[in-house]
Write an enzyme that holds these catalytic residues in place. Structure first.
Site, PDB file in Angstrom:
ATOM      1  CG  ASP A 320      -0.320  -0.419   2.500  1.00 19.90           C
ATOM      2  OD1 ASP A 320       0.741  -1.065   2.508  1.00 19.90           O
ATOM      3  OD2 ASP A 320      -0.906  -0.084   3.537  1.00 19.90           O
ATOM      4  CD  GLU A 503       7.475   1.240   6.465  1.00 22.02           C
ATOM      5  OE1 GLU A 503       6.348   0.733   6.337  1.00 22.02           O
ATOM      6  OE2 GLU A 503       7.671   2.475   6.490  1.00 22.02           O
TER       7      GLU A 503
END
Length: 545
Positions: A320, A503
């Site tokens: 996403d 991340e």
């Protein structure tokens, strides 16, 4: 090509109540029992936008917090119905202060902070030191929290991600296992089994607002990881949950006609059953409310609910967002996730079918073994028939337009990772990946720079691991090592300069963390930690000795 996903009458009735309440000056009735997601005991977990919809909308529209996730993670200090009633009354008074009202009625959540590395600590030592800082245990949570309780401790990703996430956790668990944290691996596996037993599936994360969707189904791989320590007993123990998860992904398959879809299931023209990503709701995501409304507004030719559903399905994919889901490859408003049969999802479900068959065999359940084995073979054949691009790689499939997607991406390696690819097609896919997705810092996610975070120039730890393991399984060790070493060097450079793991990474040669998407770069970081430890085992200093 109909998409047979009409809302049930109970949900429509609930929406009517919500609209009536929004127009009233006083408190609306408590939402009906059918609203919210019931757990196995019949209790409801109600998301913030359902518990106090008018207040939720006001807070998000007025941008009281820079991150839309902040408010939905905040803890209500009183009964939501009382907070809602007070808000509906007080908002009409002159000088009403929304921020002060929120401050009186909610306790805000902080980010997950990690300490900088100790002087001289190498990368592996620092990761081992991070596990305690990322570990949480909420067997019981305060009343009305959006956080869902879990019986055992778990590891969160870090930063704004204060809860456990489904597919992240598999890669985190790989690192925990490498660190010798075998009890924590078992704890997390038991937590996911608990979620399946409680809600019928593993939600995106352990928040009430995530219950309407799942994430890429890695539970069977988690069971595999546990089986490395205790053998087939792990398969037998978790067989009921493996079957329940499979039932969740296949719900709606009965009665489908060719070229129809229902929930997660798509029936292709030849009768093959494959799967797509989906979300049971067609409203803006609570944690990205304004962003989703703005996206839908840029597509006035489409029903807003259709855009919201595709955004939510994109969130279920874990990617996403990405040009992978975008019709024009650039504009998020062109998203059509539910029209796509993804190669990674179906490869993972093939593995799930194989593992259930294995668990049934270990339990001496012959008919069960044969049934799931046959389903796996049918899925494998359907993937070979429809999710292969003649240019030489596994590809997503547009079930509405009946053709493969014309773009290679890192998900093309999932059939190698799960072992369903033929040797010939595995080799061609490896060659295509080497030619199109190899970058200075590892494996590219896609070949497009759209501004979305699951696109150029970002590289993501889980996709590096899928690539490395998939290529090694088919004898492409040199390419696997090249990808692994490139990504390790990227992680090491950021760690040496900034003292942290992040991340995602910019793998274009800029030697930094990644960018793009809906929120700033997060550090911590669960799956980067786990994959890095595994890559260090394979390719780090002293590997193979």
């Amino acid at each position: 090509m109909p998409d047979r996903t009409a809302l049930p009458r109970a949900m429509l009735a609930a929406w009517v109540l919500l609209l009536l309440a929004a127009c009233s000056q006083g408190p609306a009735p408590t939402p009906p029992a059918s609203w919210g997601w019931q757990d196995a005991s019949g209790e409801r977990a109600i998301a913030p936008d359902e518990a106090y919809p008018e207040l939720f909308q006001a807070v998000q529209e007025n941008r009281l917090f820079s991150d839309q996730k902040h408010f939905v993670d905040a803890l209500p200090l009183r009964e939501p119905a009382r907070i809602r009633a007070d808000y509906l009354r007080e908002r009409e008074r002159p000088g009403f202060d929304l921020r002060a009202f929120v401050g009186r009625n909610f306790e805000e959540s902080g980010s997950v902070e990690t300490a900088p590395p100790e002087a001289g600590a190498d990368l592996a030592s620092h990761i081992s030191d991070l596990w305690p800082a990322l570990t949480r245990h909420y067997e019981q949570v305060p009343a009305h929290s959006s956080l869902l309780p879990l019986p055992k401790p778990y590891v969160v990703p870090g930063g704004r991600f204060r809860e456990v996430y489904y597919w992240d956790s598999y890669f985190t668990m790989l690192g925990l296992a490498e660190s010798g944290q075998h009890q924590r691996v078992r704890d997390m596996l038991d937590n996911f089994a608990y979620l399946i037993d409680t809600y019928g599936h593993i939600p995106n994360g352990n928040r009430s607002y995530y219950l309407s969707r799942s994430q890429p189904p890695f539970f069977a791989y988690m069971v595999d990881l546990q089986a490395r320590r205790e053998g087939d007993a792990a398969y037998r123990r978790y067989l009921p949950q493996l079957q329940k998860e499979y039932a969740y992904w296949m719900e709606g398959s009965a009665g489908l006609r060719p070229n129809e879809a229902r929930l997660h299931v798509v029936k292709l023209a030849d009768g093959s059953l494959l799967n797509r990503y989906w979300d049971n709701r067609d409203t803006p995501r609570q944690e990205s409310f304004l962003e989703d409304r703005a996206t839908a507004a840029r597509a006035p030719q489409r029903p807003a609910g259709e855009v919201y559903r595709d955004l939510r399905a994109g969130a279920e994919s874990g990617w996403d967002f990405s040009s992978r889901w975008l019709d024009d490859g650039r504009e998020l408003a062109s998203i059509r996730t539910t029209a796509i049969v993804p190669v990674d999802l179906n490869a993972l479900l093939y593995h799930l079918e194989r593992i259930i068959a294995k668990a049934c065999a270990s339990s001496a359940l012959k008919a069960c073994e044969q049934g799931y084995g046959a389903r796996a073979e049918k899925r494998r054949q359907a993937i070979e028939d429809h999710l292969w691009h003649p240019a030489g790689y596994y590809a997503d499939y547009d079930w509405q337009r009946r053709r493969p997607i014309e773009r290679i991406n890192a998900a093309s390696l999932f059939p190698l990772f799960t072992g369903l690819a033929s040797a010939e097609r595995a080799g061609r896919t490896a060659d295509s990946v080497a030619a199109q997705l190899l970058r200075p810092g590892g494996l590219a996610t896609t070949t497009r720079a759209s501004g979305q975070q699951w696109d150029e120039p970002n590289g993501w730890a889980p996709l590096q691991w899928v690539a490395v393991q998939g290529l090694r399984a088919y004898g492409r060790d040199a390419l696997a090592e090249d990808i692994g070493r490139r990504f390790l060097a990227q992680v090491q450079q950021v760690y040496d300069r900034e003292g942290k793991l992040v991340e995602k990474y910019d793998i274009s040669g800029n030697q930094g963390g990644g960018g793009g998407g809906e929120y700033p770069l997060q550090d911590g970081f669960g799956w980067s930690n786990g994959v890095t430890l595994q890559l260090l085992r394979l390719y780090g200093p002293g590997a193979g000795r």
